[in-house]
Design an enzyme around this catalytic site. Structure first.
Site, PDB file in Angstrom:
ATOM      1  N   ARG A   1    -110.728  -1.677   7.261  1.00  0.00           N
ATOM      2  CA  ARG A   1    -109.575  -0.778   7.388  1.00  0.00           C
ATOM      3  C   ARG A   1    -109.981   0.689   7.511  1.00  0.00           C
ATOM      4  O   ARG A   1    -109.179   1.525   7.898  1.00  0.00           O
ATOM      5  CB  ARG A   1    -108.583  -0.979   6.233  1.00  0.00           C
ATOM      6  CG  ARG A   1    -109.136  -0.668   4.885  1.00  0.00           C
ATOM      7  CD  ARG A   1    -108.209  -1.169   3.781  1.00  0.00           C
ATOM      8  NE  ARG A   1    -106.949  -0.441   3.713  1.00  0.00           N
ATOM      9  CZ  ARG A   1    -106.831   0.806   3.224  1.00  0.00           C
ATOM     10  NH1 ARG A   1    -107.883   1.456   2.769  1.00  0.00           N
ATOM     11  NH2 ARG A   1    -105.662   1.399   3.200  1.00  0.00           N
TER      12      ARG A   1
ATOM     13  N   ASP B   1    -104.843   6.824  -0.046  1.00  0.00           N
ATOM     14  CA  ASP B   1    -104.827   5.677  -0.938  1.00  0.00           C
ATOM     15  C   ASP B   1    -105.511   5.968  -2.271  1.00  0.00           C
ATOM     16  O   ASP B   1    -106.335   6.862  -2.373  1.00  0.00           O
ATOM     17  CB  ASP B   1    -105.547   4.484  -0.295  1.00  0.00           C
ATOM     18  CG  ASP B   1    -104.704   3.853   0.789  1.00  0.00           C
ATOM     19  OD1 ASP B   1    -103.520   4.208   0.893  1.00  0.00           O
ATOM     20  OD2 ASP B   1    -105.247   3.021   1.517  1.00  0.00           O
TER      21      ASP B   1
ATOM     22  N   PRO C   1    -122.042 -11.470  -9.545  1.00  0.00           N
ATOM     23  CA  PRO C   1    -121.617 -10.603 -10.655  1.00  0.00           C
ATOM     24  C   PRO C   1    -122.769  -9.807 -11.274  1.00  0.00           C
ATOM     25  O   PRO C   1    -122.502  -8.879 -12.040  1.00  0.00           O
ATOM     26  CB  PRO C   1    -120.997 -11.580 -11.664  1.00  0.00           C
ATOM     27  CG  PRO C   1    -121.462 -12.938 -11.266  1.00  0.00           C
ATOM     28  CD  PRO C   1    -121.811 -12.890  -9.818  1.00  0.00           C
TER      29      PRO C   1
ATOM     30  N   GLU D   1    -123.706 -23.402  -9.485  1.00  0.00           N
ATOM     31  CA  GLU D   1    -124.065 -22.566 -10.651  1.00  0.00           C
ATOM     32  C   GLU D   1    -124.905 -21.361 -10.264  1.00  0.00           C
ATOM     33  O   GLU D   1    -125.027 -20.401 -11.025  1.00  0.00           O
ATOM     34  CB  GLU D   1    -124.830 -23.407 -11.688  1.00  0.00           C
ATOM     35  CG  GLU D   1    -123.987 -24.450 -12.390  1.00  0.00           C
ATOM     36  CD  GLU D   1    -122.733 -23.879 -13.048  1.00  0.00           C
ATOM     37  OE1 GLU D   1    -122.850 -22.924 -13.833  1.00  0.00           O
ATOM     38  OE2 GLU D   1    -121.635 -24.393 -12.754  1.00  0.00           O
TER      39      GLU D   1
END
Ligand code: 4GY
Length: 247
Positions: free
Chosen positions: A153, A168, A88, A115
Site C-alpha cells: 500500500r 495513518d 516470533p 513446530e
C-alpha cells in the site's frame, strides 16, 4: 516490486492478490507474487517435507532440503532480494520496515509450519528473521501477508490520494502519534451526533481538534509514543499545554 514466498499453502495468498487495495495493485502489475511450494522439491513419493525432531519432543520439524531447493529454484529471478523467515524470534516488523521494504526491489518470505524449521536451512539460506508480534502462529503465512499488505500500500500509485498513507496511525514521518477518530454520514447514529467541529468548515479548528484527539488517544493507549514524540521535538508548546505538561 517482486515478492517471492515459500509456502506449503500458496492458495492462502489469494487473500492479498485478489482482493482490496493489494488486489487492485496486483491487477495493475504494481507488484507480483511468486509462490514456491517446498513440497514440489520433496524427494519421496509421499512428497514429505517434515520429520520428527532429533532429541525428541512434540510435533514435527520442516526438513532443510525441500526448503533449500525451493530457495535455489528462484536464485536467478530474485536478484539480491533478502530471504526473510517469518518467526516470533525475529525483529519486530513496523511501519519503518514496511517503508524500507516498499523502497526495495523485493523480498523472499519463507513461511514455516509445524513446530519449527531445521536450523541448517536457516543458517545457510536465511538473511533475516522478522516477527509480526509476540505471539505464536500456526505458520508464517498470515505474518507474511500482513507485511506484504503494509508494504504494497506504500508503493507509488497504489493509494489514490497522495496524503492518505501519510496520515495513518504509525506513519511516523508526520508525528508518530495514533490516528484520530473518523466519522461519516449520517450526522446522527443511535442518537450520537458527529462532533460539531467536523461540520464547522473551519479547517484550522478541525486540524487542532484532530491533533488533540490523537494526543489523547496516544497518551491513553501508547504513552511510550508520547515520550518518543517529545524526545524527537515533535510536540509543540500547544501540544504540551493540552496534555497538561505545562501550566
Ligand atoms: N509471530 N511473526 C510468526 C509466527 C509461526 C516458524 C512454524 C510471528 O512471524 N511469524 O508465529 N510464526 C511459525 C514459525 C515455525 C511456526
Amino acid at each position: 516490486m517482486r515478492i517471492d514466498v515459500i509456502t506449503l499453502f500458496p492458495e492462502l495468498f489469494t487473500a492479498i492478490t485478489d482482493a482490496g487495495v493489494t488486489g487492485r495493485a496486483h491487477a495493475q502489475a504494481l507488484w507480483s507474487l511468486h509462490a514456491v511450494n517446498p513440497r514440489d522439491f520433496s524427494q519421496d513419493i509421499h512428497r514429505t517435507v517434515d520429520d520428527r525432531p532429533y532429541g525428541g519432543g512434540p510435533g514435527m520439524v520442516m526438513m532443510a532440503e525441500p526448503l533449500g531447493k525451493a530457495v535455489e529454484s528462484i536464485k536467478d529471478a530474485r536478484g539480491d532480494a533478502p530471504v526473510v523467515l517469518l518467526s516470533p524470534i525475529g525483529k519486530q516488523f513496523n511501519q519503518t520496515l514496511a517503508e524500507e521494504t516498499s523502497r526495495s526491489a523485493g523480498v523472499v518470505f519463507v513461511c514455516g509450519r509445524y513446530e519449527g524449521i531445521d536450523q541448517r536451512f536457516i543458517d545457510k539460506y536465511v538473511d533475516e528473521q522478522w516477527s509480526l508480534g509476540d505471539f505464536v502462529l500456526s505458520g508464517g503465512e498470515i505474518a507474511a501477508m500482513a507485511m506484504i499488505d503494509a508494504t504494497v500500500r506504500l508503493l507509488p500509485g497504489v493509494l489514490n490520494h497522495s496524503d492518505s498513507a501519510l496520515q495513518d496511525s504509525f506513519q511516523t514521518s508526520i508525528s508518530g502519534l495514533l490516528d484520530s477518530p473518523h466519522f461519516t454520514r449520517p450526522d446522527v447514529f443511535d442518537n450520537i451526533k458527529v462532533p460539531d467541529v467536523l461540520l464547522s468548515g473551519n479547517h484550522a479548528r478541525i486540524a487542532r481538534w484532530r491533533r488533540e484527539q490523537s494526543l489523547l488517544l496516544t497518551e491513553k493507549n501508547r504513552p511510550d509514543l508520547i515520550r518518543a514524540a517529545r524526545a524527537r521535538g515533535d510536540l509543540s508548546r500547544e501540544d504540551e499545554v493540552f496534555l497538561g505538561t505545562l501550566v
